[in-house]
Design a protein around this motif. Sequence first.
Motif, PDB file in Angstrom:
ATOM      1  N   ALA A  82      -0.249 110.007  47.493  1.00 25.22           N
ATOM      2  CA  ALA A  82       0.840 109.305  46.805  1.00 25.22           C
ATOM      3  C   ALA A  82       0.302 108.433  45.681  1.00 25.22           C
ATOM      4  O   ALA A  82       0.735 107.304  45.493  1.00 25.22           O
ATOM      5  N   GLN A  83      -0.658 108.945  44.943  1.00 29.51           N
ATOM      6  CA  GLN A  83      -1.185 108.230  43.777  1.00 29.51           C
ATOM      7  C   GLN A  83      -0.855 109.014  42.509  1.00 29.51           C
ATOM      8  O   GLN A  83      -1.346 110.125  42.349  1.00 29.51           O
ATOM      9  N   PRO A  84      -0.007 108.492  41.659  1.00 28.90           N
ATOM     10  CA  PRO A  84       0.596 107.157  41.712  1.00 28.90           C
ATOM     11  C   PRO A  84       1.883 107.094  42.549  1.00 28.90           C
ATOM     12  O   PRO A  84       2.375 106.010  42.814  1.00 28.90           O
ATOM     13  N   ASP A  85       2.434 108.255  42.947  1.00 26.94           N
ATOM     14  CA  ASP A  85       3.627 108.262  43.781  1.00 26.94           C
ATOM     15  C   ASP A  85       3.661 109.555  44.584  1.00 26.94           C
ATOM     16  O   ASP A  85       2.743 110.381  44.497  1.00 26.94           O
ATOM     17  N   ARG A  86       4.707 109.753  45.359  1.00 27.84           N
ATOM     18  CA  ARG A  86       4.780 110.889  46.273  1.00 27.84           C
ATOM     19  C   ARG A  86       4.918 112.236  45.559  1.00 27.84           C
ATOM     20  O   ARG A  86       4.819 113.279  46.188  1.00 27.84           O
ATOM     21  N   TRP A  87       5.151 112.205  44.262  1.00 22.71           N
ATOM     22  CA  TRP A  87       5.373 113.444  43.524  1.00 22.71           C
ATOM     23  C   TRP A  87       4.238 113.769  42.553  1.00 22.71           C
ATOM     24  O   TRP A  87       4.427 114.461  41.564  1.00 22.71           O
ATOM     25  N   SER A  88       3.031 113.294  42.854  1.00 24.91           N
ATOM     26  CA  SER A  88       1.891 113.541  41.957  1.00 24.91           C
ATOM     27  C   SER A  88       1.570 115.029  41.843  1.00 24.91           C
ATOM     28  O   SER A  88       0.946 115.459  40.866  1.00 24.91           O
ATOM     29  N   SER A  89       1.999 115.845  42.809  1.00 26.19           N
ATOM     30  CA  SER A  89       1.781 117.296  42.730  1.00 26.19           C
ATOM     31  C   SER A  89       2.512 117.917  41.547  1.00 26.19           C
ATOM     32  O   SER A  89       2.186 119.036  41.123  1.00 26.19           O
ATOM     33  N   TRP A  90       3.480 117.220  40.998  1.00 24.82           N
ATOM     34  CA  TRP A  90       4.226 117.685  39.815  1.00 24.82           C
ATOM     35  C   TRP A  90       3.346 117.705  38.569  1.00 24.82           C
ATOM     36  O   TRP A  90       3.575 118.485  37.643  1.00 24.82           O
ATOM     37  N   TRP A  91       2.345 116.871  38.530  1.00 29.28           N
ATOM     38  CA  TRP A  91       1.535 116.599  37.353  1.00 29.28           C
ATOM     39  C   TRP A  91       0.863 117.848  36.769  1.00 29.28           C
ATOM     40  O   TRP A  91       1.096 118.177  35.585  1.00 29.28           O
ATOM     41  N   PRO A  92       0.047 118.613  37.525  1.00 28.69           N
ATOM     42  CA  PRO A  92      -0.670 119.735  36.901  1.00 28.69           C
ATOM     43  C   PRO A  92       0.259 120.799  36.327  1.00 28.69           C
ATOM     44  O   PRO A  92       0.072 121.250  35.183  1.00 28.69           O
TER      45      PRO A  92
END
Length: 412
Positions: A82-92
């Motif tokens: 959860a860094q920076p939040d619970r949806w960091s998997s969205w980033w890549p």
Amino acid sequence: MIAFHFPPVAMGSGHLRTLGFVRYLPPLGWEPIVLSANAMAFPRTDVENNKLIPEGCQVHRAFALDASRHMAIAGKYPGVLAQPDRWSSWWPAAVAQGLHLIRKHQISAIWSTYPIMTSHCIAHTLSSMTKLPWIADFRDPVASSVSAANRFAVASQHRWEGRVLRRAARTVFTTPGALNNYAARYPEPYREGRLSVIENGYDEAAFTGLPPAPSIPSGRPLVLLHSGLLYPDGRNPFPFFAAIANLKAAGTASTDNLRIVLRASGSEAVYEQEIRRLGLEDIVVLAPPISSSEALIEQAKADALLLFQGPKFDRQIPAKLYEYLRIARPIFALVGEQGDTAAVLRESGGATLVSPDDVADISRNLAAFLHDIREGAAPKASQDFVAQRSRQAGASLLANLLDQIADQTPRP
């Protein structure tokens, strides 16, 4: 436009700010292309909300998971996820898709919105890679939006806060109090003129077909309505309940002349217990959630509207305030005296302001407020003031910022 909260998401009103910009930017020379997350990442969805997306708007979705739901075992997951939040998997995936969209559509600028910090992380990466100018939109200050339960998330979000302020061509806040707070902590971007305010607002399209203002009640109880969440800490209705009990004991309030409706307030079990303890079941009603369109109709039919915003939220203005102002009903506001909400209401001229924790003050002013409603003398907001708070006006301010950063940045 990088926004996690976008239809079909069904939580709060955060997606309405982005939708307003999407709807009103094209006539101002900017064509929005939205990059959001796949629907499975949203805690709740409502396919009806897809109807809110303007016709012709391009919406692209990148893969994302919610760590608390998709990566948890027995309800627990490592804080590092959860860094920076619970949806960091969205980033890549969003960065990969964003690069494709930038090349395909010859994008001129990037805009991203909080309170999902990963949105700003994606924008930071894309801006760094492409050298495109970027506007970072903060709705509420980071300190008030991060759950203290996850120390990893808290530390990560505060690190990213600084990165955003240093990198973004403009950083936008929804209240002057939030801007002043950030200006004190980040003086360099403030001195360089890179901090701006674009308030939340109301969307005029949502108010077509609403019923007219009710006539002055005769032979029926006055209806006072609060629409939305209340919190035991920050928006605590208990002093208000005590004030109603005082008026009932004095014979000023009764089931014959007053009805208080608290719609979708949350923590109903806690509030119901207090209502019963004070003997207010015949006056105060805890009502279930309804759709946003139904909520606006209910507000339009009310004789007056209630607003709770204690000093804890002095640097925030609830989105419903702008709906209330547009509905043009008298407002009884239990707000922090020094807060941004109080400042807007004072300037509007359309509200009675009282201390949210002072039972005697609430009792005295509520009695006078009810009398003024029956006499047709309750305050109403200035129409000119309200018009300046529309989402169309906010989109005009954003278009001006986009024009500025596009002119100042060489085309990559």
